[in-house]
Every structure is written in structure tokens, then in C-alpha cells.
Design a protein around this motif. Structure first.
Motif, PDB file in Angstrom:
ATOM      1  N   GLY A 172      16.469  -9.827   6.631  1.00 52.82           N
ATOM      2  CA  GLY A 172      17.658  -9.008   6.422  1.00 52.82           C
ATOM      3  C   GLY A 172      17.340  -7.687   5.765  1.00 52.82           C
ATOM      4  N   GLY A 173      16.066  -7.452   5.461  1.00 48.81           N
ATOM      5  CA  GLY A 173      15.679  -6.217   4.806  1.00 48.81           C
ATOM      6  C   GLY A 173      14.303  -5.764   5.244  1.00 48.81           C
ATOM      7  N   ILE A 174      14.181  -4.471   5.539  1.00 51.68           N
ATOM      8  CA  ILE A 174      12.903  -3.854   5.893  1.00 51.68           C
ATOM      9  C   ILE A 174      12.832  -2.529   5.144  1.00 51.68           C
ATOM     10  N   VAL A 175      11.659  -2.251   4.557  1.00 54.04           N
ATOM     11  CA  VAL A 175      11.456  -0.975   3.872  1.00 54.04           C
ATOM     12  C   VAL A 175       9.996  -0.570   4.036  1.00 54.04           C
ATOM     13  N   MET A 176       9.737   0.731   4.074  1.00 50.11           N
ATOM     14  CA  MET A 176       8.374   1.239   4.116  1.00 50.11           C
ATOM     15  C   MET A 176       7.988   1.628   2.690  1.00 50.11           C
ATOM     16  N   ASP A 177       6.835   1.120   2.205  1.00 52.28           N
ATOM     17  CA  ASP A 177       6.428   1.451   0.842  1.00 52.28           C
ATOM     18  C   ASP A 177       5.590   2.725   0.821  1.00 52.28           C
ATOM     19  N   ALA A 178       5.189   3.151  -0.374  1.00 56.04           N
ATOM     20  CA  ALA A 178       4.459   4.409  -0.549  1.00 56.04           C
ATOM     21  C   ALA A 178       3.104   4.404   0.156  1.00 56.04           C
ATOM     22  N   SER A 179       2.514   3.231   0.350  1.00 50.31           N
ATOM     23  CA  SER A 179       1.210   3.157   1.014  1.00 50.31           C
ATOM     24  C   SER A 179       1.331   3.168   2.535  1.00 50.31           C
ATOM     25  N   GLY A 180       2.553   3.058   3.055  1.00 52.69           N
ATOM     26  CA  GLY A 180       2.772   3.060   4.491  1.00 52.69           C
ATOM     27  C   GLY A 180       2.985   1.686   5.086  1.00 52.69           C
ATOM     28  N   GLN A 181       2.841   0.636   4.267  1.00 55.10           N
ATOM     29  CA  GLN A 181       3.084  -0.704   4.776  1.00 55.10           C
ATOM     30  C   GLN A 181       4.573  -0.936   4.973  1.00 55.10           C
ATOM     31  N   VAL A 182       4.879  -1.849   5.882  1.00 54.18           N
ATOM     32  CA  VAL A 182       6.256  -2.246   6.151  1.00 54.18           C
ATOM     33  C   VAL A 182       6.500  -3.562   5.429  1.00 54.18           C
ATOM     34  N   LEU A 183       7.462  -3.578   4.525  1.00 53.48           N
ATOM     35  CA  LEU A 183       7.804  -4.784   3.773  1.00 53.48           C
ATOM     36  C   LEU A 183       9.034  -5.413   4.396  1.00 53.48           C
ATOM     37  N   CYS A 184       8.950  -6.710   4.670  1.00 53.99           N
ATOM     38  CA  CYS A 184      10.041  -7.440   5.315  1.00 53.99           C
ATOM     39  C   CYS A 184      10.445  -8.624   4.454  1.00 53.99           C
ATOM     40  N   LEU A 210       3.336  -5.688   6.240  1.00 59.65           N
ATOM     41  CA  LEU A 210       2.711  -5.494   7.547  1.00 59.65           C
ATOM     42  C   LEU A 210       2.067  -4.123   7.630  1.00 59.65           C
ATOM     43  N   ASP A 211       0.933  -4.040   8.294  1.00 65.83           N
ATOM     44  CA  ASP A 211       0.358  -2.758   8.668  1.00 65.83           C
ATOM     45  C   ASP A 211       1.164  -2.265   9.855  1.00 65.83           C
ATOM     46  N   PRO A 212       1.761  -1.072   9.787  1.00 68.33           N
ATOM     47  CA  PRO A 212       2.633  -0.638  10.881  1.00 68.33           C
ATOM     48  C   PRO A 212       1.898  -0.416  12.205  1.00 68.33           C
ATOM     49  N   ALA A 213       0.591  -0.227  12.166  1.00 71.26           N
ATOM     50  CA  ALA A 213      -0.161  -0.016  13.393  1.00 71.26           C
ATOM     51  C   ALA A 213      -0.459  -1.319  14.124  1.00 71.26           C
ATOM     52  N   THR A 214      -0.685  -2.380  13.364  1.00 79.89           N
ATOM     53  CA  THR A 214      -1.125  -3.632  13.979  1.00 79.89           C
ATOM     54  C   THR A 214      -0.123  -4.783  13.854  1.00 79.89           C
TER      55      THR A 214
END
Length: 87
Positions: free
Chosen positions: A60-72, A81-85
Motif C-alpha cells: 500500500g506504500g511505495i517511496v524512493m529513498d535518497a540512495s535511489g532504492q524503491v521501498l515497498c 528494491l534496486d530500481p534497475a533490477t
């Protein structure tokens, strides 16, 4: 009484059970989850939609952190998650 009408909308992706947590990433992609489908998706700038995380209940929630990772969010906690892979 004032009557307002909405402008036109473009459907970016369809055929999902219950869309949650839409987010735009710095690279121009859009991320969203399908609550009923237990998956997280990324729509790239060309319009292609790819499953990036499957089998994740109740995102129910997704955010991009300062390092570029996607937090779910989801059942059992938060994953990164690494957004590339997607890994």
C-alpha cells in the motif's frame, strides 16, 4: 451550486485488480502496486510495464529513498528494491 467537470485522463496501464501507491521516479518511470495481484510494477518512459516484485501481499506504500532504492511496504514489513533490477 457550482458544477465542475474533470479534464480528460490518459490511462497509463490497465487490467489490474486494485491499484495502490502510484509514484513517479526521478528517471521518469511510474511505480505502482496491485493490491489484489500481490505485485509491484514499473512503467518506463516508453510505456512498457514490467513486474518488479511479485508475491508481495498488501503493498500500500511505495517511496524512493535518497540512495535511489524503491521501498515497498507490505505484509511482514518493508523491502528495498534496486530500481534497475527489482532485486
Amino acid at each position: 451550486m457550482i458544477e465542475e467537470t474533470a479534464g480528460s485522463f490518459e490511462e497509463l496501464a490497465g487490467g489490474y485488480g486494485f491499484i495502490e501507491a502510484p509514484r513517479s521516479a526521478p528517471d521518469g518511470s511510474q511505480w505502482f502496486s496491485d493490491l489484489f495481484g500481490a505485485s509491484v510494477y514499473r512503467r518506463d518512459s516508453s510505456g512498457e510495464v514490467q513486474a518488479m516484485l511479485t508475491g508481495r501481499d498488501w503493498v500500500g506504500g511505495i517511496v524512493m529513498d535518497a540512495s535511489g532504492q524503491v521501498l515497498c511496504s507490505g505484509r511482514g514489513g518493508i523491502v528495498a528494491l534496486d530500481p534497475a533490477t527489482g532485486l
